[in-house]
Each structure stands twice: as C-alpha cells, then as structure tokens.
Design an enzyme around this catalytic site. Structure first.
Site, short mmCIF file in Angstrom:
data_model
loop_
_atom_site.label_atom_id
_atom_site.label_comp_id
_atom_site.label_asym_id
_atom_site.label_seq_id
_atom_site.Cartn_x
_atom_site.Cartn_y
_atom_site.Cartn_z
N ASP A 150 -2.80 -2.15 2.45
CA ASP A 150 -1.73 -2.59 2.40
C ASP A 150 -1.66 -2.62 4.32
OD1 ASP A 150 -1.17 -0.05 4.16
OD2 ASP A 150 -0.84 1.62 2.18
N ASP A 189 -4.97 0.60 8.31
CA ASP A 189 -4.10 0.98 7.69
C ASP A 189 -2.68 0.86 8.35
OD1 ASP A 189 -2.33 2.09 4.99
OD2 ASP A 189 -3.78 3.45 4.81
N GLU A 217 -6.41 0.53 -2.25
CA GLU A 217 -5.22 0.70 -2.98
C GLU A 217 -4.49 -0.80 -3.16
OE1 GLU A 217 -2.41 3.10 -2.58
OE2 GLU A 217 -3.16 4.66 -2.19
N HIS A 219 -5.94 5.91 -1.64
CA HIS A 219 -6.21 6.09 -0.69
C HIS A 219 -6.90 7.93 -0.38
CE1 HIS A 219 -7.33 3.95 3.58
NE2 HIS A 219 -8.03 4.44 3.20
N HIS A 271 -3.03 10.45 -1.50
CA HIS A 271 -2.98 9.49 -0.76
C HIS A 271 -2.70 9.66 0.85
CE1 HIS A 271 0.06 6.16 -1.24
NE2 HIS A 271 0.35 7.29 -1.62
N ASP A 309 -7.31 0.02 3.71
CA ASP A 309 -5.67 -0.09 2.43
C ASP A 309 -5.43 -1.44 2.80
OD1 ASP A 309 -4.07 0.40 1.90
OD2 ASP A 309 -3.71 2.23 2.52
N ASP A 315 -2.08 8.57 6.95
CA ASP A 315 -2.57 9.48 5.68
C ASP A 315 -3.61 10.33 6.51
OD1 ASP A 315 -1.77 7.34 4.40
OD2 ASP A 315 -4.13 6.68 3.55
N HIS A 319 -0.07 3.17 7.40
CA HIS A 319 -0.35 4.42 7.53
C HIS A 319 -1.55 5.13 7.90
CE1 HIS A 319 1.63 2.71 3.32
NE2 HIS A 319 2.51 3.29 4.29
N1 LIG Z 1 -2.35 5.78 1.25
C1 LIG Z 1 -1.45 5.01 1.29
N2 LIG Z 1 -0.86 4.15 0.94
N3 LIG Z 1 -0.76 6.14 1.40
C2 LIG Z 1 0.85 5.91 2.23
C3 LIG Z 1 1.33 7.23 2.47
C4 LIG Z 1 2.75 6.90 2.82
C5 LIG Z 1 3.07 8.54 2.75
N4 LIG Z 1 2.63 8.82 4.78
C6 LIG Z 1 3.27 10.26 2.40
O1 LIG Z 1 2.10 10.57 2.64
O2 LIG Z 1 3.39 9.77 1.28
MN LIG Z 2 -4.20 4.71 2.82
MN LIG Z 3 -1.27 2.56 4.09
#
Ligand SMILES: NC(=[NH2+])NCCC[C@H](N)C(=O)O
Ligand SMILES: [Mn+2]
Ligand SMILES: [Mn+2]
Length: 313
Positions: free
Chosen positions: A239, A133, A282, A110, A150, A237, A137, A135
């Site tokens: 996820d 998502d 992802e 991402h 990411h 994303d 990000d 998250h």
């Molecule tokens: N694009 C994603 N899957 N991001 C996950 C990020 C997880 C965590 N918040 C980090 O900064 O490392």
């Molecule tokens: Mn993401």
């Molecule tokens: Mn994510």
C-alpha cells in the site's frame, strides 16, 4: 544473469521463501491469500532466472495455532493468534537467516513484521530497517484506535508503549536510530507523536515530492546506514504504492508512490549489496476486480525481483 555481490550472504546465494497466509492482524479476509497468488504468478522461477537458488517448502499452515477462544486484550484483536503465529514465523525466519539464506517473507498482513524483524535482528543485531508503507504501523497499546495489530508491529519491536504479557516473547531488538520510513501519508495522531518523541527518521510523500525518490533513498540510507556497512531489512507494504498501481490491498491511501518510485527503492537497496531480508506484505486478492488483482500481484512480484537484482538494462 548473475547478481552482484552481497556482503553478508555466502554463495550459492539462496532465498528462503516464507509464505505466510495470515490475516489475523486486521479484519479483512483475503490478505491470507496474497502469498499463494504471488507464488502462483511464477515468483520462484522469476527469482531463479535472476541467479538465486530458491528454497520453498510450501506455505506455512497456521490452522493448528488458531484453536482456542481469543477475546480482545484491551482493544487488541486476535492477540493470542497474532502472537503465536508471529512467534513461530520469527523462529523460521531467524533459522533461515542464521543459515546464510535471505528470508523473503510473503504476507499476509503487516503484523508479521514483528516476526520477520525478530528473525533478522536476532541474527544481525545491528541491521537497519527500511520500512516502505503509507502507514507507520507504530501504534502502541495506548495509541491504537483500531486495535488491528498490523498497525502496531514497529512499536513492539522498539519496546515502546505498555507491555502485553501475551507478547512477552517479542524482544525490543530495534533501536529507533536504525529505522527509517519511506512513503508515509496516513498516520494516526498518536503515531505522529511517537515518531517525534523517538526521533525516528521518516520520508513521507511530501519529501518524495520535494526531493525526488533518488535523493530520498540516499538520505534514508545516510540516516540509518551512513557507512553503508550494516545489513538491511526491507519491509515493503504494497500500500506504499499508489492505489492506481496496487489497488488490491486492505488500507489503500491515495497519493502514493508511482510504479517507478517503488521499483527505484528496491533497485537502490539491491545495489547496496547489503540486503539480508525482505518482506512483501498486504497484497489482498479478494479486494478489487480480477484485472486489478492481477496487476497488484504482478507489481508485487516485480518489486521483489527489483530488490533481488533485476535491472532495467
Ligand atoms: N499494515 C497496514 N496496512 N496498516 C494500516 C494501519 C492503519 C491504522 N494506522 C491502524 O493502526 O489501524
Ligand atoms: Mn504496513
Ligand atoms: Mn500500509
């Protein structure tokens, strides 16, 4: 079958697939194989069947960019690689958008969203971003614990946090009021603070449970696109989906969107006629058994089809 009108794209409506076999924004190998699997699963002909013209000249090759040493900057990992790959993808996405095509970027991790959003927002400055998502990000250089880029692309696009010279090409083209999240459930403490400080609208899984996905999408659109007249960039994303639905991804988090909730978001955004760019990120075919990989890739393709006009009836 033909697709309903899109307010921003000329006819014949064309999708430009931007295949980005890139994993430098996080440590797990395999996410760079996501786009190859999605295309091999038949995505191009599936989109043609929906009435789109599809242009695809092969996946991008990033090998030549990754030659020199790339020590961390602070704790940011692979900073030069991520920056240069994203700078080149930003130009490609921007050029497709300026040609009146809808860029469909297949990741890859991402971090690539700093490329896709740069391409979209340089073409459509008042576009809004719907970020689906688990998250946010949105870590900054100061707040990231992992150093994985990411987890940071949104802060770069907003221009918040300490600046890194290597990323000076990234213009802070995104305004916080034009960004909305759906599906969040795993934020770092610093990210929660950043969302509050910048007054960023977010519909976590809590709101999805409370209001239902139909109401959440309507509220999300009301927040960033009240008159339903601004272009939309959807960054999805995989996820965001529950790991039982999309297991093959690097940072799965339980308690996610169901199959239908994920597809509903895509269908509802298609119905606006405002979608100008789409990311699917992802998908990591190295993680999980082969049946789970097949399932995740198939779900990825069907999310894309829903965002681009496939309907149940
Ligand atoms: N694009 C994603 N899957 N991001 C996950 C990020 C997880 C965590 N918040 C980090 O900064 O490392
Ligand atoms: Mn993401
Ligand atoms: Mn994510």
């Amino acid at each position: 079958m033909s697709t309903p009108a899109n307010k921003f794209l000329p006819n014949p409506k064309t999708i430009a697939i931007v295949g980005c076999p890139f994993s430098g924004g996080q440590p797990k190998l395999g996410v760079d194989k996501g786009p190859i699997h999605l295309v091999e699963a038949g995505l191009i002909s599936q989109l043609e069947e929906l009435g789109w013209k599809v242009s695809f000249d092969g996946h991008h090759q990033f090998e030549s960019i990754a030659t020199e040493d790339d020590p961390p900057i602070g704790i940011l990992k692979n900073p030069r690689l991520v920056s240069r790959v994203c700078e080149s993808v930003a130009q490609v996405v921007g050029a497709h958008a300026k040609n009146g095509q809808l860029p469909l970027t297949l990741g890859g991790d991402h971090s690539l969203a700093m490329a896709t959003l740069s391409g979209t927002l340089s073409t459509y400055p008042d576009a809004c971003v719907i970020w689906v998502d688990a998250h946010a990000d949105i870590n900054t250089v100061e707040s990231t614990d992992s150093g994985n880029i990411h987890g940071m692309p949104v802060s770069f696009m907003l221009g918040i946090g300490q600046k890194v010279d290597e990323f000076s090409w990234v213009k802070p083209l995104l305004k916080p009021e034009r960004l909305v999240y759906i599906g969040l459930r795993d934020l770092d403490a610093g990210e929660k603070r950043i969302l509050k400080e910048n007054n960023i609208k977010a519909f976590s899984m809590h709101e999805v449970d409370k209001y239902g996905i139909g109401k959440v999408v309507e509220m999300a659109l009301d927040a960033v696109n009240p008159k339903r007249d601004l272009p939309i960039h959807l960054s999805f994303d995989v996820d965001a989906l529950d790991p039982s639905v999309a297991p093959s991804t690097g940072t799965p988090v339980r308690g996610g969107l169901t199959f239908r909730e994920g597809h509903y978001i895509c269908e509802a955004i298609h119905e606006t006629g405002l979608l100008v760019a789409l990311d699917l990120m992802e998908v990591n075919p190295f993680l999980a058994d082969s049946e789970s990989v097949r399932q995740t890739v198939a779900v990825g393709c069907s999310l894309v089809r829903s965002a681009l006009g496939e309907t149940l009836l």
